[in-house]
Design a protein around this motif. Structure first.
Motif, PDB file in Angstrom:
ATOM      1  N   TYR A 106       0.978  -1.322   0.126  1.00 26.92           N
ATOM      2  CA  TYR A 106       0.031  -0.159   0.001  1.00 26.92           C
ATOM      3  C   TYR A 106       0.827   1.221   0.163  1.00 26.92           C
ATOM      4  CZ  TYR A 106       0.597   0.814   5.028  1.00 26.92           C
ATOM      5  OH  TYR A 106       1.097   1.106   6.266  1.00 26.92           O
ATOM      6  N   ILE A 107       0.240   2.242  -0.284  1.00 27.81           N
ATOM      7  CA  ILE A 107       1.049   3.666  -0.404  1.00 27.81           C
ATOM      8  C   ILE A 107       0.952   4.132   1.020  1.00 27.81           C
ATOM      9  CG2 ILE A 107       0.947   6.079  -1.434  1.00 27.81           C
ATOM     10  CD1 ILE A 107       1.281   4.093  -3.448  1.00 27.81           C
ATOM     11  N   GLY A 108       0.166   3.897   1.715  1.00 25.25           N
ATOM     12  CA  GLY A 108       0.188   4.336   3.257  1.00 25.25           C
ATOM     13  C   GLY A 108      -0.062   5.616   3.253  1.00 25.25           C
ATOM     14  N   GLU A 109       0.445   6.358   4.383  1.00 26.89           N
ATOM     15  CA  GLU A 109       0.377   7.605   4.748  1.00 26.89           C
ATOM     16  C   GLU A 109       1.398   8.819   4.098  1.00 26.89           C
ATOM     17  OE1 GLU A 109      -0.819   8.305   8.729  1.00 26.89           O
ATOM     18  OE2 GLU A 109      -1.921   6.269   8.502  1.00 26.89           O
ATOM     19  N   ASN A 110       2.220   8.277   2.971  1.00 31.42           N
ATOM     20  CA  ASN A 110       3.126   8.852   2.695  1.00 31.42           C
ATOM     21  C   ASN A 110       2.893   9.873   1.121  1.00 31.42           C
ATOM     22  OD1 ASN A 110       5.740   9.845   1.277  1.00 31.42           O
ATOM     23  ND2 ASN A 110       6.754   7.928   2.271  1.00 31.42           N
ATOM     24  N   LYS A 111       2.585  11.011   1.597  1.00 31.99           N
ATOM     25  CA  LYS A 111       2.003  11.833   0.520  1.00 31.99           C
ATOM     26  C   LYS A 111       3.094  12.058  -0.692  1.00 31.99           C
ATOM     27  CE  LYS A 111      -0.756  14.853   3.381  1.00 31.99           C
ATOM     28  NZ  LYS A 111      -1.340  15.939   4.136  1.00 31.99           N
ATOM     29  N   GLU A 112       4.281  11.921  -0.198  1.00 33.38           N
ATOM     30  CA  GLU A 112       5.270  12.296  -1.389  1.00 33.38           C
ATOM     31  C   GLU A 112       5.369  10.829  -2.532  1.00 33.38           C
ATOM     32  OE1 GLU A 112       8.410  13.735  -3.901  1.00 33.38           O
ATOM     33  OE2 GLU A 112       6.911  14.491  -2.668  1.00 33.38           O
TER      34      GLU A 112
ATOM     35  N   GLU B 162       4.664  -1.477  -7.888  1.00 34.22           N
ATOM     36  CA  GLU B 162       3.929  -2.575  -8.189  1.00 34.22           C
ATOM     37  C   GLU B 162       3.293  -3.066  -6.822  1.00 34.22           C
ATOM     38  OE1 GLU B 162       5.105  -7.581  -8.885  1.00 34.22           O
ATOM     39  OE2 GLU B 162       6.367  -6.165  -9.367  1.00 34.22           O
ATOM     40  N   LEU B 163       1.872  -2.680  -6.531  1.00 34.70           N
ATOM     41  CA  LEU B 163       1.038  -2.875  -5.679  1.00 34.70           C
ATOM     42  C   LEU B 163       0.786  -4.449  -5.451  1.00 34.70           C
ATOM     43  CD1 LEU B 163      -1.188   0.241  -5.461  1.00 34.70           C
ATOM     44  CD2 LEU B 163       0.793  -0.339  -3.978  1.00 34.70           C
ATOM     45  N   THR B 164       0.976  -4.950  -4.083  1.00 37.99           N
ATOM     46  CA  THR B 164       0.745  -6.527  -4.166  1.00 37.99           C
ATOM     47  C   THR B 164      -0.057  -6.807  -2.806  1.00 37.99           C
ATOM     48  OG1 THR B 164       2.863  -6.860  -5.287  1.00 37.99           O
ATOM     49  CG2 THR B 164       2.047  -8.697  -3.835  1.00 37.99           C
TER      50      THR B 164
END
Length: 256
Positions: free
Chosen positions: A79-85, A98-100
């Motif tokens: 997941y991208i998480g809470e990282n806006k950058e 590559e989301l897995t």
């Protein structure tokens, strides 16, 4: 002859990681991440890195530091998480992602470390995970530059399953609560989620340990990762071992 894999510093432990290397990195959110190995790698200067991790840190911390410095070309994560950058770079076409599925990612690393080339799982059947078309990289104008390919699906015992390739990386960076000098490791709580499979996936695995003990001090049932998977150990100071953060802290006033 005793085995001693302890090295002098985090800088020494990551000194040979080259540009373009692939790295499996342990931790879940910010829990159990190898804080000091990541910072040493930032200082070391290697770029064009391929990172395999549950997520990519947060803005200003963990793997987010390497991301902000433009040192990561590809991330395999759940997941991208809470990282806006991280989200900004992905949508701007600056990094391949590559989301897995989370459990699949853990198994891809564990299987890689076990010498298994691929495996079948029901997770993702009937979705873009199996059928292909997940955006991996965008063009600056928002169109898809690269998408995931379709994967083989077979039926086992009446259940459709998708073929997932295992992951082996050049290096792995992990954080252990306790390690003995031969590299046998014990992890604490949530840090056990991704650190063991990440450690198994790396051809050269580096551990930063909050405490280092002599061989034999860890009981066989206390070992979560055998030392055969570990190449180098960095012993943290008590002050370094105490440094731990979380992504968010939400509190409310107590009733008086």
């Amino acid at each position: 002859m005793s085995i001693d894999k302890v090295v002098g510093s985090a800088a020494e432990a990551v000194a040979d990681i080259p540009d373009g290397a692939s790295l499996a990195v342990g931790g879940f959110g910010l829990a159990g991440i190898p804080w000091f190995l990541i910072e040493a790698l930032l200082e070391q200067g290697a770029g064009e890195l391929e990172i395999v991790s549950n997520n990519c840190g947060v803005d200003g911390a963990g793997l987010g530091l390497l991301l902000e410095a433009g040192r990561i070309r590809k991330v395999i994560a759940s997941y991208i998480g809470e990282n806006k950058e991280f989200g900004r770079q992905f949508l701007a076409g600056e990094v391949t992602v590559e989301l897995t599925p989370q459990g699949t990612l853990a198994e891809r690393m564990r299987s890689g470390g076990s010498g298994i080339g691929a495996f079948f799982t029901p997770t993702g059947v009937g979705t873009l995970v199996a059928e292909g078309g997940l955006p991996w990289r965008y063009n600056p104008d928002g169109t898809v530059a690269e998408a995931s390919p379709p994967k083989e699906v077979r039926n086992f015992g009446g259940t459709d399953m998708v073929l997932e390739e295992s992951i082996v990386t050049d290096y792995a960076l992990v954080r252990a609560a306790v390690a003995d000098k031969a590299g046998n490791c014990r992890f604490h709580a949530a840090a056990r989620n991704f650190n063991p499979p990440a450690a198994m996936a790396g051809r050269t695995t580096v551990v930063e340990a909050e405490k280092v003990v002599e061989v034999g001090e860890l009981g066989p049932d206390d070992i979560h990762l055998p030392g055969i998977f570990v190449k180098r150990i960095v012993e943290l100071t008590p002050e370094q071992a105490a440094r731990k953060s979380i992504e968010q802290r939400t509190t409310r006033k107590r009733n008086s």
